[in-house]
Scaffold this motif. Structure first.
Motif, short mmCIF file in Angstrom:
data_model
loop_
_atom_site.label_atom_id
_atom_site.label_comp_id
_atom_site.label_asym_id
_atom_site.label_seq_id
_atom_site.Cartn_x
_atom_site.Cartn_y
_atom_site.Cartn_z
N GLN A 146 0.94 -1.24 -0.04
CA GLN A 146 0.10 0.00 0.09
C GLN A 146 0.83 1.32 -0.09
O GLN A 146 1.72 1.34 0.73
CB GLN A 146 -0.84 0.01 1.32
N GLY A 148 0.59 4.25 0.84
CA GLY A 148 0.63 5.13 2.26
C GLY A 148 1.36 4.62 3.25
O GLY A 148 1.99 5.61 3.92
N TYR A 149 2.02 3.40 3.07
CA TYR A 149 2.90 2.98 4.07
C TYR A 149 4.56 2.96 3.44
O TYR A 149 5.35 2.53 4.04
CB TYR A 149 2.75 1.55 4.40
N LEU A 150 4.55 3.41 2.14
CA LEU A 150 5.91 3.67 1.84
C LEU A 150 6.73 4.80 2.62
O LEU A 150 5.97 5.52 3.16
CB LEU A 150 6.25 4.04 0.37
N ILE B 292 -4.28 6.54 6.91
CA ILE B 292 -3.08 5.89 7.02
C ILE B 292 -2.23 6.96 7.83
O ILE B 292 -1.98 8.02 7.38
CB ILE B 292 -2.39 5.68 5.93
N ARG B 294 1.67 7.05 9.30
CA ARG B 294 2.90 6.60 9.44
C ARG B 294 3.52 7.14 10.42
O ARG B 294 3.45 8.44 10.93
CB ARG B 294 3.61 6.62 8.26
#
Lengths: 270, 295
Positions: A146, A148-150, B292, B294
């Protein structure tokens, strides 16, 4: 003669003024030329009007209730001042907006698919993706996770890759170095340079990190308070004492015994 | 407790639940492509049913022609709503768009009342009301048909969101500005999602119109549909299907257990409790996307 100059510049912006909400004058007569195939930087501090300049060129102003109230922008000799943003992308202007803004809930692969121009065949899209993964091998490894998690650097790479899918002739980047570690900035700028040379894409780069930007561009414009206050080759700007002091972080040794207790005026203002 | 009776309740509950899903898929489609909960989906469903009636009963077309034709008309109406009303609001706070859809719902209800009046009409789909027994368990044929339609639409839209157009719609829901920046036509995408949701509304309108008659009360399906969509997680079609089944079973079995104790009326309470608890305990539902963050 004039004709010839037009042909050499892929983009030419002539004394453009931008109004937000019909009242706030964000840029006050900015003129910028991007010669075909070159890399140009717009430098300046926060709120100087660099981002607004890019949005005027890409047409994204409209989404923020801004409009061009004076001046004109020509792209490859065509006046685009009144052209819709999505049609400008079709003409070959792509704007990598500030803060990366990848499609977080999509995978990197889907991010690239989403940017595919209408009518691009499946095989052409796949070839384009492979080319982008060649430029950014880090993305290839994570193409199905996904987005968004990079990491921040990977997201910036994805944002640039996504823009490349649109087949730009002029690539505009707003602060690609924002919040990234120096080695990543170097890596990304190196790739930008490679894209510029191999694909012949002209690049207009907005940066606060003048030091990094001036290493890869041929010319720079300094924007302050909505006006262009300086324009020159990267070499000339790097050696300019004002640029050194205000944007490159002190050219000379500072003698703390003799520090004057007022801040030096930016002479070109007012 | 009689096991045959309990499983009959559960199976019929699940089938009814799938009919809620049929409705909720329309909500999810619009949310998935524009991050707006569409409060006028009930109104659209009602209009869908009325258009089918107008074409079949009033204009005399056969149903097999009237339903696809109504789907085409509603497809156009969906696009029209985006063009006329929503386009001006693109990029504005969601709460304004939410109010707009609420206003649209009231408008649609008023319009149907003015044109066709408030008397309940039947669709006459021609599905037999003869009881159908699976072993010892009684099921309603129309519910079975409706559940089949819901599952077919579910599969169709799951596939659709993997196509290039589907991916672009999901991109729009993620970030309007970024979509514009790569040349995605946000306006056309949002229009398409409304058009598709309006087609779903025809399917839901026909099935529900057959079950409870076509009148303004059809638009009240929104409450159960919204509960299902929220429980499933607003942007998940799979979630809408599973949440529909869960709500249907819980509602049917729960009401049967509770009604003797409280003297009836617990059905609505169960639905309300599910909605409130979902929002409190699991705001993004069973399968909804998280925002999301992070670290």
């Amino acid at each position: 003669m004039q004709e010839k100059v037009e042909a050499q510049n892929i983009l030419s912006m002539n004394s453009v003024e931008v109004l937000y909400d019909n009242v706030m004058l964000a840029i006050k007569g900015v003129s910028v030329q991007v010669p075909t195939g070159e890399m140009i930087a717009l430098l300046g501090s926060n709120g100087a009007g660099k981002s607004t300049t890019l949005k005027a060129i890409s047409g994204l102003l409209k989404a923020e209730r801004g409009r061009i109230s004076r001046g004109e922008i020509t792209f490859q000799g065509t006046d685009i001042t009144e052209v819709l943003a999505q049609n400008r992308v079709g003409m070959g202007i792509c704007h990598v907006i500030e803060g990366r803004r990848v499609f977080e809930h999509l995978t990197p692969d889907e991010n690239l698919t989403a940017a595919a121009p209408r009518g691009m065949s499946r095989s052409a899209l796949n070839a384009e993706k492979e080319k982008i993964y060649d430029y950014f091998p880090r993305l290839a490894e994570r193409r199905n996770s996904q987005a968004g998690y990079l990491s921040g650097g990977e997201q910036q790479m994805l944002a640039i890759g996504r823009a490349l899918v649109t087949q730009p002739k002029l690539l505009m980047l707003d602060e690609p170095s924002l919040g990234l570690a120096p080695f990543l900035v170097e890596e990304i700028f190196g790739i930008l340079q490679k894209i510029n040379q191999e694909e012949g894409v002209s690049v207009l780069l907005v940066e606060q990190n003048a030091l990094a930007a001036l290493e890869i561009v041929s010319q720079g414009y300094l924007i302050e308070n909505g006006r262009v206050v300086m324009h020159g080759t990267a070499e000339a700007l790097k050696s300019n004492s004002d640029i050194q002091e205000f944007y490159l972080g002190g050219g000379e040794e500072t003698d703390f015994h003799n520090v004057k207790h007022y801040s030096r005026r930016k002479r070109w203002l007012s | 407790m009689d096991w045959v009776f309990l499983s009959e309740l559960a199976i019929n509950g699940a089938l009814t639940g799938l009919l809620y899903s049929l409705f909720a898929i329309g909500l999810v489609l619009i949310y998935k492509a524009s991050s707006v909960p569409n409060l006028s989906q009930g109104g659209l469903t009602m209009v869908g049913a009325y258009v089918v009636l107008a074409l079949s009963h009033d204009a005399g077309l056969p149903l097999w022609l009237a339903i696809p034709l109504a789907a085409v008309i509603m497809f156009g109406l969906g696009f029209g709503i985006e063009r006329v009303a929503l386009r001006r609001l693109a990029g504005r706070p969601v709460v304004m768009i939410l109010m707009l859809t609420l206003g649209l719902d009231i408008f649609l209800r008023g319009t149907t009342l003015a044109i066709w009046g408030g008397t309940s009409r039947s669709v006459d789909l021609g599905v037999s009301y003869e009881p159908l027994f699976l072993g010892d368990i009684f099921v309603s044929r129309i519910h079975l048909v409706g559940a089949g339609v819901a599952l077919a639409l579910f599969v169709a839209f799951m596939l659709f969101f993997r196509t290039r157009t589907g991916i672009k719609l999901r991109a729009i829901a993620d970030d309007y500005m970024a979509s514009w920046s790569v040349g995605i036509s946000v306006e056309r995408g949002v229009g398409l999602s409304w058009a598709l949701a309006s087609v779903v509304a025809v399917a839901a309108g026909v099935i529900w119109g057959e079950i409870q008659g076509v009148d303004q009360a059809l638009s009240l399906l929104l409450l159960k549909g919204l509960t299902v969509a929220v429980l499933g997680g607003l942007d998940s079609i799979l979630g809408a299907v599973i949440a529909g089944i869960i709500l249907g079973v819980v509602e049917n079995v729960g009401a049967d257990l509770l009604d003797p104790l409280v003297g009836g009326g617990s059905r609505e309470l169960i639905v309300a409790a599910v909605l409130i608890l979902t929002v409190m305990i699991r705001p993004h539902g069973l399968f909804g996307r998280h925002d999301i963050e992070r670290v």
